[in-house]
Design a protein around this motif. Structure first.
Motif, PDB file in Angstrom:
ATOM      1  N   LEU A  86       0.841  -1.201   0.000  1.00  0.00           N
ATOM      2  CA  LEU A  86       0.000   0.000   0.000  1.00  0.00           C
ATOM      3  C   LEU A  86       0.875   1.250   0.000  1.00  0.00           C
ATOM      4  O   LEU A  86       1.995   1.246   0.533  1.00  0.00           O
ATOM      5  N   TYR A  87       0.354   2.335  -0.581  1.00  0.00           N
ATOM      6  CA  TYR A  87       1.066   3.609  -0.535  1.00  0.00           C
ATOM      7  C   TYR A  87       0.816   4.254   0.831  1.00  0.00           C
ATOM      8  O   TYR A  87      -0.330   4.577   1.172  1.00  0.00           O
ATOM      9  N   MET A  90      -1.096   7.681   1.126  1.00  0.00           N
ATOM     10  CA  MET A  90      -2.446   7.788   0.577  1.00  0.00           C
ATOM     11  C   MET A  90      -3.475   7.234   1.554  1.00  0.00           C
ATOM     12  O   MET A  90      -3.179   6.325   2.347  1.00  0.00           O
ATOM     13  N   ASP A  94      -7.881   6.352  -1.614  1.00  0.00           N
ATOM     14  CA  ASP A  94      -6.938   6.650  -2.680  1.00  0.00           C
ATOM     15  C   ASP A  94      -6.131   5.419  -3.091  1.00  0.00           C
ATOM     16  O   ASP A  94      -5.823   5.224  -4.269  1.00  0.00           O
ATOM     17  N   ASN A  95      -5.768   4.596  -2.104  1.00  0.00           N
ATOM     18  CA  ASN A  95      -5.073   3.350  -2.422  1.00  0.00           C
ATOM     19  C   ASN A  95      -5.946   2.449  -3.283  1.00  0.00           C
ATOM     20  O   ASN A  95      -5.484   1.872  -4.273  1.00  0.00           O
ATOM     21  N   TYR A  98      -6.419   3.946  -6.956  1.00  0.00           N
ATOM     22  CA  TYR A  98      -5.246   4.417  -7.695  1.00  0.00           C
ATOM     23  C   TYR A  98      -5.215   3.907  -9.136  1.00  0.00           C
ATOM     24  O   TYR A  98      -4.995   4.672 -10.083  1.00  0.00           O
ATOM     25  N   ARG A 130      -5.131   6.422   6.750  1.00  0.00           N
ATOM     26  CA  ARG A 130      -3.943   5.986   6.042  1.00  0.00           C
ATOM     27  C   ARG A 130      -3.536   4.604   6.558  1.00  0.00           C
ATOM     28  O   ARG A 130      -3.920   4.216   7.666  1.00  0.00           O
ATOM     29  N   ARG A 139      -5.410  -3.790   6.563  1.00  0.00           N
ATOM     30  CA  ARG A 139      -4.536  -3.489   5.434  1.00  0.00           C
ATOM     31  C   ARG A 139      -4.690  -4.538   4.329  1.00  0.00           C
ATOM     32  O   ARG A 139      -4.699  -4.201   3.139  1.00  0.00           O
ATOM     33  N   ARG A 146      -8.431  -2.959  -3.473  1.00  0.00           N
ATOM     34  CA  ARG A 146      -7.736  -2.369  -4.619  1.00  0.00           C
ATOM     35  C   ARG A 146      -7.822  -3.287  -5.835  1.00  0.00           C
ATOM     36  O   ARG A 146      -7.955  -2.821  -6.977  1.00  0.00           O
TER      37      ARG A 146
END
Length: 356
Positions: A86-87, A90, A94-95, A98, A130, A139, A146
């Motif tokens: 993951l970023y 972000m 947003d993750n 993306y 985040r 996570r 995603r």
């Protein structure tokens, strides 16, 4: 979604062969689990399907189209990694979005896709957080979200639960299976954990040493393992093995393990009398009885809550029994038992199953 066809696929790193000709067809919407010990080639095969490793020889087709030379981004698949990837700067939303944003997907479609995936994964209230503010399980759900928003032809999972504790792995297994039921997505899942394989798969592909050892439903591999590797790898505690010599006379047969121990065995025409064999039985299929044909010394007692694992010694050979009889928690020097004929597995000198 799409079917995936793998034909005579080989992989070599330099002069070192890793995969020795894999043939596998994954049907549309099927959940396949590649299982085996470290180094068996399962992750390499997954990465070849994803386009992260080149195919040395053979062919991979997704939805009927050859993809050997296609870049990963052109294969229309989504991968969920062990490390989440993951970023950190972000938010969850947003993750998850993306890949859609870099494709210039309209904002309304992105919002619908993210909200839909978040609802399926229980992430509705975490979209503005985040990654550092999430637990390991959360996570991993973001990583799965995603992948979902892309609506790919297939999902690839590379040991996604390895970093989680035992209780969370159990919870996430159930979530992945429930999610697959909702999406009906073609999925390939890599793990070394045979419990994950048994609970998740429509079919299991058992691998060892770069070869496919057996393909079948979880219960097919459990009830009818094709060879010694599958028999020992699938099931917990692992199957007991006794080496001996097979003797057949008329409608009866036995395996002589030692001068003091002979075990009645299934009759098969695939073995000649005097052949070297391995007899197998799962610990949970050993029948404890006060009038048992066999007896052995008890070396160790392991309570598990659900049951008890007894570690025995039969003519110096380690042997396990799993029982739910808590009376066995009281240490005993010896215990008597039977080996039901219908529960026995028989393998020839090459380790191949020889009974139906």
């Amino acid at each position: 979604m799409a079917s995936i066809h793998i034909e005579a696929v080989r992989k070599t790193f330099g002069n070192f062969p890793v995969l020795h000709g894999v043939d596998l067809t994954i049907e549309n919407g099927e959940f396949i689990v590649l299982v085996g010990p470290s180094g068996c080639g399962k992750s390499t095969l997954l990465r070849m399907i994803a386009g992260l490793e080149e195919v040395s020889s053979g062919e991979i087709r997704i939805a009927g189209k050859r993809v050997n030379e296609a870049a990963p981004k052109d294969r229309d698949i989504a991968m969920v990694f062990q490390s989440y990837a993951l970023y950190p700067h972000m938010s969850v939303a947003d993750n998850m979005s993306y890949s859609l944003r870099i494709r210039r997907t309209p904002k309304e479609k992105i919002a619908d896709a993210v909200n839909g995936a978040a609802a399926k994964l229980g992430l509705d209230t975490f979209l503005e957080r985040r990654p550092k503010a999430l637990s390991g399980g959360q996570r991993q759900r973001v990583a799965m979200g995603r992948a979902i928003v892309r609506q790919p032809k297939a999902f690839l999972f590379d040991e996604p639960l390895s970093n989680l504790d035992a209780r969370l792995r159990e919870q996430m297994r159930a979530e992945i299976k429930r999610l697959h039921g909702q999406l009906g997505a073609t999925s390939i899942y890599v793990t070394h954990d045979q419990i994950e394989a048994m609970t998740l798969a429509d079919r299991i592909v058992a691998m060892h040493g770069g070869y496919v050892q057996q393909i079948g439903s979880p219960l097919e591999l459990y009830d009818r393992p094709a060879n010694l590797f599958v028999a020992g790898f699938i099931g917990s505690p692992g199957m007991n093995f006794l080496k001996g010599v097979y003797y057949r006379e008329g409608t009866t047969a036995a395996v002589r393990v030692s001068s003091r121990l002979s075990v009645p065995a299934p009759v098969t025409t695939q073995l000649s009398s005097g052949a070297e064999v391995t007899l197998g039985i799962r610990p949970e299929h050993v029948a404890l009885t006060s009038e048992g044909r066999f007896s052995a010394s008890v070396d160790l007692v392991e309570p598990t809550g659900f049951g008890v694992i007894l570690h025995l010694s039969i003519d110096g050979v380690a042997f396990k029994v799993f029982t739910q009889d808590r009376a066995t928690l009281v240490p005993a020097k010896e215990i008597s038992f039977d080996l039901p004929l219908e529960r026995l597995h028989l393998f020839n000198a090459e380790g191949v199953r020889v009974i139906d």
